[in-house]
Design an enzyme around this catalytic site. Structure first.
Site, PDB file in Angstrom:
ATOM      1  N   HIS A  74      64.490  66.636  21.865  1.00 29.83           N
ATOM      2  CA  HIS A  74      65.660  67.044  21.081  1.00 29.83           C
ATOM      3  C   HIS A  74      65.394  68.383  20.367  1.00 29.83           C
ATOM      4  CE1 HIS A  74      69.299  66.153  18.574  1.00 29.83           C
ATOM      5  NE2 HIS A  74      68.639  66.891  17.697  1.00 29.83           N
ATOM      6  N   GLU A  75      64.260  68.454  19.666  1.00 25.28           N
ATOM      7  CA  GLU A  75      63.960  69.685  18.924  1.00 25.28           C
ATOM      8  C   GLU A  75      63.687  70.850  19.862  1.00 25.28           C
ATOM      9  OE1 GLU A  75      64.797  69.691  15.983  1.00 25.28           O
ATOM     10  OE2 GLU A  75      64.891  67.522  15.679  1.00 25.28           O
TER      11      GLU A  75
ATOM     12  N   HIS B  28      66.945  72.485  20.598  1.00 25.62           N
ATOM     13  CA  HIS B  28      67.300  73.450  19.537  1.00 25.62           C
ATOM     14  C   HIS B  28      66.445  74.721  19.645  1.00 25.62           C
ATOM     15  CE1 HIS B  28      70.092  71.007  17.238  1.00 25.62           C
ATOM     16  NE2 HIS B  28      69.228  70.024  17.078  1.00 25.62           N
TER      17      HIS B  28
ATOM     18  N   GLU C 196      73.747  71.548  18.678  1.00 21.01           N
ATOM     19  CA  GLU C 196      73.542  70.131  18.982  1.00 21.01           C
ATOM     20  C   GLU C 196      73.813  69.848  20.461  1.00 21.01           C
ATOM     21  OE1 GLU C 196      72.189  68.441  16.642  1.00 21.01           O
ATOM     22  OE2 GLU C 196      72.366  66.337  17.243  1.00 21.01           O
TER      23      GLU C 196
END
Lengths: 489, 489
Positions: free
Chosen positions: A254-255, A258, A284
């Site tokens: 997830h990170e 980003h 997101e």
């Protein structure tokens, strides 16, 4: 030097200072000695005050009057600068400092109230923050809707009406999907313990597999996973729990989504308004498509299953299909940040509706807990058992971040649109993912979305990439197909 | 709010920003991703420009005209602020930015020239930096000596005349002591390899033994050891080399001396001009007395010998006396930073005399290498073999740090004065040190020197602590006694 160049020189220095301030946050969460907290608060305050003064510097207004944009990039830079300057200039200095003071206070009170399961202790502080943020939104919005002004801070151009239509269409299909899954046998669970050193080694491989560039980043452990920084220094954190390696791996992926967005922006935009992700929703969309549509796909989890068997031996999962079901397990839970793909957006939609009602005055702070608990029972089919599992679970409102929650679901909607277009452009993508190779997927995202940074408006960058106006349809179709297959619906 | 309080509020914010800028340097040397260099340069530049603007902010001049000091502490704060403001205000903005630009350029050229052993490549850049720094010193000094103005930047109140008298008296005794040792058998050397993990574990114990507070600091590895920060967040770095554990241990103890000075300043002075070490010389007195007079004493090395045997087994040293001689081994060498206690100051005195001659114009940059090599041969008795072992070895001049070198030897002189007074106050100190307990020694230094921060002038804080005007006598007596005993002179 032209007025445009003077303006950009000033703004570039501000962006550099903003990177420094952000890194101070990274430092605090990863390496700062425990005894430095008080001094760090003053350091943060000093940086915030320098940045605020620069953002409302009247010279910006002068430059904006005369600066000439000679191409589309310059026009986009000016658009960003004007928007940010005009927003900041509309907020009286006294109100800005009251908000900084009261949110800092409310954040402390919230943390204590959550620990004590004491909603009443938090409500007066929340009420004060709500009043101040409403006042700020009214100063910015004039006669328009204050909630839209709040939303615009995180998702430029988005409106509550637009999102309400989108989310209104999502809710019944999500509730129905959730209900159907609940009637089925639960998916298998991991068994065993997973050494933290091995988790960190695999998490690093996963980060690299998703294209994270360690020459312009680093991975550390922190209490909460986050991504920090833009351009040439974009750092991520993750966490480990010996019982739950998925938390580590999917937080990392997830990170990395980003971080790759920030790392892959056109280098010509470095330290300018175009040199950062364009909105929270688009940000997101990248973290979620990395994590879910790619990272939790049947093909990629097949590869991950092999990696985990190599490193951890047997952990009670017999086949790649079982592993896929395990990774995508849908189970009852109170907490948004721990929710699966199906239920996550129901958590967000609840908050979106409640915070709109708070801002409009239709819902009073004293009635918030009851409204939360009613809505939760209605969508999830069981009751909130304590405030830290309900209205006190999230930090956002204490910090005055009204208008932030919906960007999470908007990001998921955008991820759905991008995923459909990606699959159409790369029909044999699963062959790559089954080998742990995400390069065509992440390359497509880099090319279609990430490299543009702030060049296009949020909806426009998604529309350009996915070939049409964003809608909730692709996300819902994807969820129904994926979870229908896993649970045999 | 009184003018004094307004002034202090402004200054406090500046000090907080200065801590942030310093931590950016720590980050760069320890954790920064390699690819972030270019962006980091802009971040550093932006912080420097913010800090410079605040230091010459005309409001400071206004507050200084009307601020009233109600006690000695306030008077000392105002004295520091006035001194710094007046110095900064005398330097034209264009000159300040030319110095920033040219020293940054000269630093790069120096690093390349040192790698290439090419003095000629560095000299034009050095000449440019020298001219600019002379111009700056003249702007500050007016009709007074420009070298004194340079010195005053690092050691407020010191003058070249004073230091020349002190250093002039040191040189013949140091040359004689060095010569006498050279005629004797060399001290024993360590044998074996020393695993880096074990070195770091012992280095941590050493840091704690010397009173370093890890709740307000941390220890990391870096290419060059340093201490960074003031107040509640004071970090040190060290390095490891499997063949040479002393480099790790004594670098750590040295940096702990600097760090404890910053950590032990009266907390009432946090983020004010009094809240940092008062001068480079006093700073160095703390690092050197920790490292040498305490850390390399017969008593403390007896304890360290046991620690090292426990951790590393046999390393070819038979007795605690041999270990003491080994730790204090005097050997020929070209490099200042690697020099022993006897020879270190000869390296510094050479640089002090040469840089004074450069600033006065008595020595031209084109003649610098020959002057260096002549002086080196005269004091050390052998010839410089290549520029990286001679005139190109130190970074300082490329960065325009004229006037900095003498503070190293002044620090040693101060350490000598403090050590004599400490031994008089705590006659049985060796009993503690033989158990690895430095608490009475470091407690004495904390009480007599460190806690005062910038309250007293540099010479005054040493005079108050040691009971008289600082002189070179105690240092020389100590060195002659210690090395006389080791080498049987």
């Amino acid at each position: 030097m032209s007025d445009y160049n003077e303006l950009m020189g000033f703004v570039r220095e501000t962006e550099a200072l903003s990177q420094v301030a952000g890194r101070l946050g990274w430092d605090q969460e990863t390496v700062m000695p425990g005894g430095a907290v008080e001094q760090r608060a003053e350091e943060h305050g000093a940086m915030a005050s320098v940045l605020h003064a620069r953002r409302i510097d009247p010279r910006i207004g002068g430059w904006l009057e005369t600066a000439v944009a000679e191409d589309d990039v310059a026009a986009a830079q000016i658009r960003h600068i004007r928007r940010s300057f005009e927003r900041a200039a509309k907020v009286p200095a006294q109100l800005a400092s009251a908000i900084a003071r009261e949110t800092s206070r409310a954040h402390r009170i919230w943390a204590q109230a959550r620990a004590d399961e004491d909603v009443a202790a938090f409500l007066p502080a929340l009420d004060k923050v709500l009043q101040l943020k409403r006042e700020e939104a009214q100063a910015i919005a004039g006669r328009a809707d204050p909630y839209d002004a709040m939303l615009d801070d995180y998702e430029p151009g988005a409106t509550a009406a637009q999102l309400s239509a989108m989310f209104g269409a999502m809710r019944p299909r999500l509730v129905a999907l959730r209900g159907a899954i609940r009637d089925k046998d639960p998916a298998p669970m991991l068994r065993g313990t997973f050494p933290e050193g091995e988790q960190m080694a695999l998490t690093r491989d996963l980060a690299l597999a998703f294209g994270y560039d360690l020459n312009n980043g680093r991975i550390d452990k922190a209490l909460h996973p986050f991504s920090s920084g833009s351009g040439l220094d974009v750092r991520i954190t993750t966490r480990t729990n010996v019982d739950d390696p998925f938390n580590c791996f999917y937080s990392t992926i997830h990170e990395v989504g980003h971080a790759c967005y920030e790392q892959n922006i056109d280098r010509d935009y470095l330290l300018t308004p175009l040199g950062a992700g364009v909105s929270m929703g688009v940000h997101e969309s990248q973290s979620r498509i990395y994590e879910n549509q790619i990272g939790r796909s049947r093909a990629f989890t097949g590869w991950l299953f092999g990696q985990m068997k190599d490193r951890f031996g047997d952990f009670g999962i017999a086949s790649a299909d079982d592993f896929f079901a395990c990774v995508n397990r849908v189970a009852d839970g109170f907490i948004r940040t721990e929710a699966d793909e199906v239920q996550y957006n129901l958590h967000v939609l609840l908050r979106f509706d409640l915070e709109q009602a708070l801002v409009s005055g239709d819902l009073l702070v004293r009635d918030l807990e009851a409204a939360w608990n009613d809505r939760f029972a209605s969508d999830f089919g069981f009751a909130v058992d304590k405030p830290s599992h309900g209205v006190l679970q999230d930090v956002h409102w204490s910090e005055g971040l009204f208008g932030y929650f919906p960007t999470y679901s908007l990001g998921n909607v955008y991820a759905g649109c991008l995923h459909t277009a990606l699959r159409a452009d790369v029909p044999d993508l699963d062959d790559d993912l089954a080998r742990g190779d995400t390069s065509r997927a992440t390359g497509w995202l880099s090319d279609k979305v990430q490299r543009h940074g702030g060049l296009y408006a949020p909806r426009d960058v998604i529309a350009r990439a996915s070939g049409g106006a964003p809608s909730e349809g692709p996300l819902l179709d994807y969820l129904e197909a994926k979870f229908g297959a896993i649970y045999g619906l």
